[in-house]
Design an enzyme around this catalytic site. Structure first.
Site, mmCIF file in Angstrom:
data_model
loop_
_atom_site.group_PDB
_atom_site.id
_atom_site.type_symbol
_atom_site.label_atom_id
_atom_site.label_comp_id
_atom_site.label_asym_id
_atom_site.label_seq_id
_atom_site.Cartn_x
_atom_site.Cartn_y
_atom_site.Cartn_z
ATOM 1 N N GLY A 30 0.836 -1.211 0.000
ATOM 2 C CA GLY A 30 0.000 0.000 0.000
ATOM 3 C C GLY A 30 0.862 1.250 0.000
ATOM 4 C CB THR A 32 1.271 3.549 4.811
ATOM 5 O OG1 THR A 32 -0.002 4.174 4.606
ATOM 6 C CG2 THR A 32 1.943 4.148 6.026
ATOM 7 C CG ASP A 82 0.892 -3.995 5.680
ATOM 8 O OD1 ASP A 82 0.862 -3.002 4.923
ATOM 9 O OD2 ASP A 82 0.286 -5.057 5.428
ATOM 10 C CG ASP A 85 -7.632 -0.563 4.232
ATOM 11 O OD1 ASP A 85 -7.085 0.273 3.498
ATOM 12 O OD2 ASP A 85 -7.570 -1.784 4.034
ATOM 13 C CE LYS A 95 -2.646 -5.398 6.742
ATOM 14 N NZ LYS A 95 -2.366 -4.283 5.834
ATOM 15 N N GLY A 96 -6.639 -4.798 3.545
ATOM 16 C CA GLY A 96 -6.990 -5.414 2.271
ATOM 17 C C GLY A 96 -7.536 -4.443 1.254
ATOM 18 N N GLY A 98 -5.874 -2.750 -0.572
ATOM 19 C CA GLY A 98 -5.032 -2.978 -1.759
ATOM 20 C C GLY A 98 -5.143 -4.405 -2.280
ATOM 21 C CD GLU A 104 -1.707 -6.470 3.228
ATOM 22 O OE1 GLU A 104 -1.334 -5.507 2.560
ATOM 23 O OE2 GLU A 104 -2.819 -6.520 3.780
ATOM 24 C CE LYS A 122 -5.484 4.784 5.962
ATOM 25 N NZ LYS A 122 -4.255 4.063 5.719
HETATM 26 C C1 5RP Z 1 -3.322 -3.566 1.354
HETATM 27 C C2 5RP Z 1 -3.535 -3.099 2.750
HETATM 28 C C3 5RP Z 1 -3.020 -1.760 3.111
HETATM 29 O O1 5RP Z 1 -2.227 -1.870 4.237
HETATM 30 C C4 5RP Z 1 -4.157 -0.838 3.387
HETATM 31 O O2 5RP Z 1 -5.040 -0.862 2.285
HETATM 32 C C5 5RP Z 1 -3.684 0.594 3.649
HETATM 33 O O3 5RP Z 1 -3.196 1.140 2.477
HETATM 34 P P1 5RP Z 1 -2.619 2.615 2.406
HETATM 35 O O4 5RP Z 1 -1.344 2.612 3.179
HETATM 36 O O5 5RP Z 1 -2.419 2.850 0.931
HETATM 37 O O6 5RP Z 1 -3.657 3.549 3.002
HETATM 38 O O7 5RP Z 1 -4.092 -3.766 3.571
HETATM 39 O O8 5RP Z 1 -3.924 -4.793 1.109
#
Ligand code: 5RP
Length: 220
Positions: A30, A32, A82, A85, A95-96, A98, A104, A122
Site C-alpha cells: 500500500g 504507507t 504494514d 485501512d 486491511k486489504g 489494496g 499480508e 485511520k
Molecule cells: C493492502 C492493505 C493496506 O495496508 C491498506 O489498504 C492501507 O493502504 P494505504 O497505506 O495505501 O492507506 O491492507 O492490502
C-alpha cells in the site's frame, strides 16, 4: 499544514527504528508501506533482505536493490511492517484495501512483531466503515455473497480485480464490527473464503500513528 502523505512518511521513518540490524524484514503493501520501503532503502546495507506481502511491494523493494526472499526460505521474521485501512485502540484492524490481505496475513503470522503504520484518519472506535475485503475462490463467489448477507453485510464484487493468488475480492459494506475476533473466525470458516481482512485474532503489536503533533506510539 501537514498532508496525509507527510504523516505517512513520518510514520515510515519512525518504523525503521524497529528493524533489527542484519535481519530479514516482513514488508506490507500500500501507499504507507511504499513510504516504508523507501525508508528501508536508506538502511539496506544493514539488513539481509525482505519478505514481501505482494508482487507490487516485491517490485518496489527490488527496484531499491533490496533482496526479496520467499517466506519459505526466510523462516520466522522478527518484524512485519504494514499499513491498515482502519485500526482500533485495541490494535484490531481492517486491511486489504489494496487486495493483498492473504499474503499480508501470512507474513504477519510468521513475524514476531507487527508494526502498523497509520495516519490519524485511520484510527476508529468501531471497525466496519471501511468495507471489509474478503478474498474468495472464484467458484464460491455467489455462495459467499449470500452468507455475508445473512451476517448482515452487503457484499460488492471488486470489479476487474484479481489477487496475486488468482482469486476475487468481495468488499463487504455496512458492517458495524463489534466483535472482530469472532467475525474474523466466522468468515474464515465459510467454504471458499481464503482470508478476510480482519486482523483481530493476531492484531498489531505497535501502532505508529501519524498526527499533526508528531508520531504517537500505541501498544496493544
Ligand atoms: C493492502 C492493505 C493496506 O495496508 C491498506 O489498504 C492501507 O493502504 P494505504 O497505506 O495505501 O492507506 O491492507 O492490502
Amino acid at each position: 499544514m501537514l498532508s496525509q502523505d507527510d504523516l505517512k512518511r513520518a510514520v515510515a521513518k519512525a518504523a525503521v527504528e524497529y528493524v533489527p540490524i542484519d535481519c530479514i524484514v516482513g514488508v506490507g503493501t500500500g501507499s504507507t508501506a511504499n513510504f516504508f520501503i523507501d525508508e528501508l532503502a536508506r538502511i539496506k546495507h544493514k539488513i539481509r533482505g525482505a519478505v514481501a506481502s505482494s508482487e507490487a511491494s516485491a517490485k518496489r523493494l527490488q527496484g531499491h536493490g533490496i533482496e526479496v526472499l520467499s517466506l519459505n526460505d526466510a523462516g520466522d521474521l522478527p518484524v512485519y511492517v504494514d499499513g491498515a485501512d482502519e485500526i482500533t485502540r485495541h490494535l484490531h484492524m481492517v486491511k486489504g484495501g489494496g487486495g493483498a490481505l492473504t499474503r499480508e496475513k501470512i507474513v504477519a503470522a510468521a513475524s514476531k512483531k507487527f508494526i502498523c503504520l497509520c495516519d490519524a484518519s485511520k484510527l476508529v472506535d468501531v471497525l466496519g466503515k471501511f468495507p471489509l475485503p474478503i478474498e474468495v475462490i472464484p467458484m464460491a463467489r455467489s455462495y459467499i455473497a449470500r452468507e455475508v448477507v445473512r451476517l448482515g453485510g452487503q457484499p460488492k464484487l471488486r470489479e476487474g480485480f484479481t489477487t496475486d493468488n488468482g482469486n476475487i475480492i468481495l468488499d463487504v459494506h455496512n458492517l458495524s464490527i463489534m466483535n472482530p475476533v469472532e467475525l474474523e473466525a466466522a468468515l474464515n470458516q465459510l467454504a471458499g473464503v481464503v482470508t478476510n481482512g480482519l486482523f483481530a485474532r493476531r492484531g498489531a503489536d505497535v501502532l505508529l500513528l501519524g498526527t499533526p503533533d508528531g508520531v504517537k506510539t500505541m501498544t496493544a
